[in-house]
Design a protein around this motif. Structure first.
Motif, mmCIF file in Angstrom:
data_model
loop_
_atom_site.group_PDB
_atom_site.id
_atom_site.type_symbol
_atom_site.label_atom_id
_atom_site.label_comp_id
_atom_site.label_asym_id
_atom_site.label_seq_id
_atom_site.Cartn_x
_atom_site.Cartn_y
_atom_site.Cartn_z
ATOM 1 N N ASN A 304 1.043 -1.192 0.059
ATOM 2 C CA ASN A 304 -0.048 0.167 -0.030
ATOM 3 C C ASN A 304 0.867 1.270 -0.063
ATOM 4 O OD1 ASN A 304 -2.332 -1.181 0.083
ATOM 5 N ND2 ASN A 304 -2.698 -1.447 2.368
ATOM 6 N N ILE A 307 1.566 1.925 -3.871
ATOM 7 C CA ILE A 307 0.387 2.251 -4.721
ATOM 8 C C ILE A 307 -0.315 3.308 -4.202
ATOM 9 C CG2 ILE A 307 -2.049 1.218 -5.313
ATOM 10 C CD1 ILE A 307 0.495 -0.331 -6.549
ATOM 11 N N SER A 308 -0.459 3.437 -2.814
ATOM 12 C CA SER A 308 -1.152 5.092 -2.401
ATOM 13 C C SER A 308 -0.330 6.094 -2.983
ATOM 14 C CB SER A 308 -1.272 4.736 -0.921
ATOM 15 O OG SER A 308 -2.119 3.795 -0.691
ATOM 16 N N LYS A 311 -0.902 6.952 -6.560
ATOM 17 C CA LYS A 311 -2.218 7.268 -6.774
ATOM 18 C C LYS A 311 -2.210 8.977 -6.212
ATOM 19 C CE LYS A 311 -5.091 3.304 -5.927
ATOM 20 N NZ LYS A 311 -6.235 2.574 -5.137
ATOM 21 N N SER A 312 -1.619 9.125 -5.287
ATOM 22 C CA SER A 312 -1.683 10.517 -4.902
ATOM 23 C C SER A 312 -0.857 11.518 -5.802
ATOM 24 C CB SER A 312 -0.884 10.645 -3.402
ATOM 25 O OG SER A 312 -1.660 10.026 -2.418
ATOM 26 N N LEU A 314 -0.440 10.931 -9.099
ATOM 27 C CA LEU A 314 -1.092 10.685 -10.349
ATOM 28 C C LEU A 314 -2.454 11.991 -10.157
ATOM 29 C CD1 LEU A 314 -1.641 7.179 -11.314
ATOM 30 C CD2 LEU A 314 -0.600 9.009 -12.392
ATOM 31 N N ASN A 315 -2.998 11.954 -9.008
ATOM 32 C CA ASN A 315 -3.995 12.981 -8.708
ATOM 33 C C ASN A 315 -3.383 14.395 -8.568
ATOM 34 O OD1 ASN A 315 -6.167 11.195 -8.546
ATOM 35 N ND2 ASN A 315 -5.698 10.609 -6.431
ATOM 36 N N HIS A 322 -5.605 11.227 -16.619
ATOM 37 C CA HIS A 322 -5.364 9.898 -16.289
ATOM 38 C C HIS A 322 -6.732 8.937 -15.784
ATOM 39 C CE1 HIS A 322 -5.475 10.454 -12.044
ATOM 40 N NE2 HIS A 322 -5.354 9.285 -11.768
ATOM 41 N N THR A 323 -6.685 7.886 -16.127
ATOM 42 C CA THR A 323 -7.383 6.812 -15.497
ATOM 43 C C THR A 323 -6.608 5.667 -14.930
ATOM 44 O OG1 THR A 323 -7.614 5.682 -17.340
ATOM 45 C CG2 THR A 323 -9.139 7.599 -16.931
ATOM 46 N N LEU A 324 -7.028 5.080 -13.703
ATOM 47 C CA LEU A 324 -6.243 3.961 -13.115
ATOM 48 C C LEU A 324 -7.246 2.922 -12.981
ATOM 49 C CD1 LEU A 324 -3.756 2.612 -12.134
ATOM 50 C CD2 LEU A 324 -4.335 3.776 -9.890
ATOM 51 N N LEU A 337 -2.909 1.831 -16.554
ATOM 52 C CA LEU A 337 -2.991 2.990 -16.271
ATOM 53 C C LEU A 337 -2.882 3.827 -17.750
ATOM 54 C CD1 LEU A 337 -2.381 5.850 -14.724
ATOM 55 C CD2 LEU A 337 0.044 5.036 -14.856
#
Length: 342
Positions: A304, A307-308, A311-312, A314-315, A322-324, A337
């Motif tokens: 995690n 991955i977390s 994700k942060s 990317l946002n 983007h799309t995940l 991705l």
């Protein structure tokens, strides 16, 4: 930031100078007679003097009275000074008319056009001040968001190296225990990986080609560790133009790390599949692997982290670009991705 502010201020000053020059010289630009410059019954010279008075009203209110006195404490003083400013302009104009342009006073309609602009320019100055204040508030919010974004990114990037190094060292410990002759080659690959993480990751962006080379080195390091125990398929076939696209450093590696961490040793045979392609400025990065349906708690926690983190990032960096998609069905973990470079 300073250069941008200076350039913006210079443009604003030049725009103000142009508009006021146009207003002051208007009678001399539109008058139909060459000797008696005027607009209607108003002499050109008085029109120019009136323009100077209006400029005093405009800037006096926009840059002094409004910002200093229009607040909960001095609002009454603002009203008083505003009335004095407008009435004072009336007195100055009346003095000029009586002493220099008495014929203008004979026309009641003309007098309305003489004194009315003082009120009009005062109102315009209020609107101008409100617009300027709103723009500054939005710029301050934007700057605050930018600062916050940079701070968050620095924090996220600071998490990358320890997390990454922990995983790589685990691999090397495994090779050392096996007394593998591949340890030396692994250390050289590790050197390349660390060089990239130290010199590229702190920067804003890197080329997609360098990011792919980094992923390839990581995969090669894992192949040295596992050999034929794991079936590994990967493809990074891009054109020179596509390789030149820029991307956030070490953005893709957490997905690959996650695949090796959870795709090895649970299901036989273990397998990992990694694909990266770019089409018309859109990158598609797909990673699939076999996985344990109920992984150990410590492995889930470590997973995690990466991955977390991604994700942060990317946002923060690619919020609307983007799309995940993540799917973990039938003992297969699969991520796709997509990232827009244009």
């Amino acid at each position: 930031m300073i250069k941008t502010f200076t350039r913006t201020a210079s443009i604003a000053v030049m725009l103000h100078v142009f508009i006021w020059s146009l207003l002051l010289l208007l009678p001399f630009l539109v008058s139909s007679t060459e000797k008696d410059y005027r607009i209607g019954d108003i002499p050109g010279f008085f029109f120019a003097l009136g323009g100077l008075i209006h400029a005093v009203i405009f800037y006096g209110n926009a840059f002094f009275l409004y910002p200093v006195f229009l607040n909960k404490r001095f609002w009454w003083l603002y009203i008083l000074l505003s009335v004095l400013l407008i009435v004072g302009s009336f007195q100055v104009k009346f003095y000029l008319l009586v002493n220099w342009f008495p014929p203008v006073l004979a026309n009641d309609t003309t007098i309305k056009f003489v004194f009315g602009p003082s009120v009009a320019f005062f109102i315009i100055s209020i609107v101008y001040r409100k617009v300027i204040d709103q723009i500054r508030v939005e710029e301050a919010l934007k700057e605050r968001r930018t600062t916050q974004l940079e701070t968050e990114l620095k924090f996220l990037r600071s998490q990358i190296n320890p997390h990454f190094l922990f995983n790589i060292l685990t691999n090397l410990v495994s090779l050392a225990r096996k007394k593998s002759d591949k340890l030396e080659e692994s250390l050289l690959l590790l050197s390349d990986l660390m060089r990239y993480s130290v010199y590229e990751a702190p920067g804003k962006n890197t080329t997609l080609q360098k990011e792919i080379e980094y992923l390839n080195s990581y995969i090669q390091l894992q192949k040295l560790r596992f050999g034929k125990e794991v079936k590994m398929d990967y493809s990074f076939n891009l054109s020179e133009e596509e390789n030149a696209y820029t991307i956030e450093p070490m953005l893709l590696i957490p997905f690959v790390e996650n695949a090796f961490k959870h795709g090895i040793g649970y299901n036989k045979p273990s397998w990992i599949d990694i694909r990266l392609s770019v089409n018309e400025g859109k990158m598609t990065f797909a990673v699939s692997n076999s996985f344990e349906p109920t992984p150990a708690a410590d492995k889930e926690e470590n997973s995690n982290i990466g991955i977390s983190n991604v994700k942060s990032r990317l946002n923060l960096l690619y919020k609307d670009k983007h799309t995940l998609l993540i799917n973990d069905q039938n003992n297969t973990f699969h991520i796709i991705l997509t990232l827009l470079f244009r």
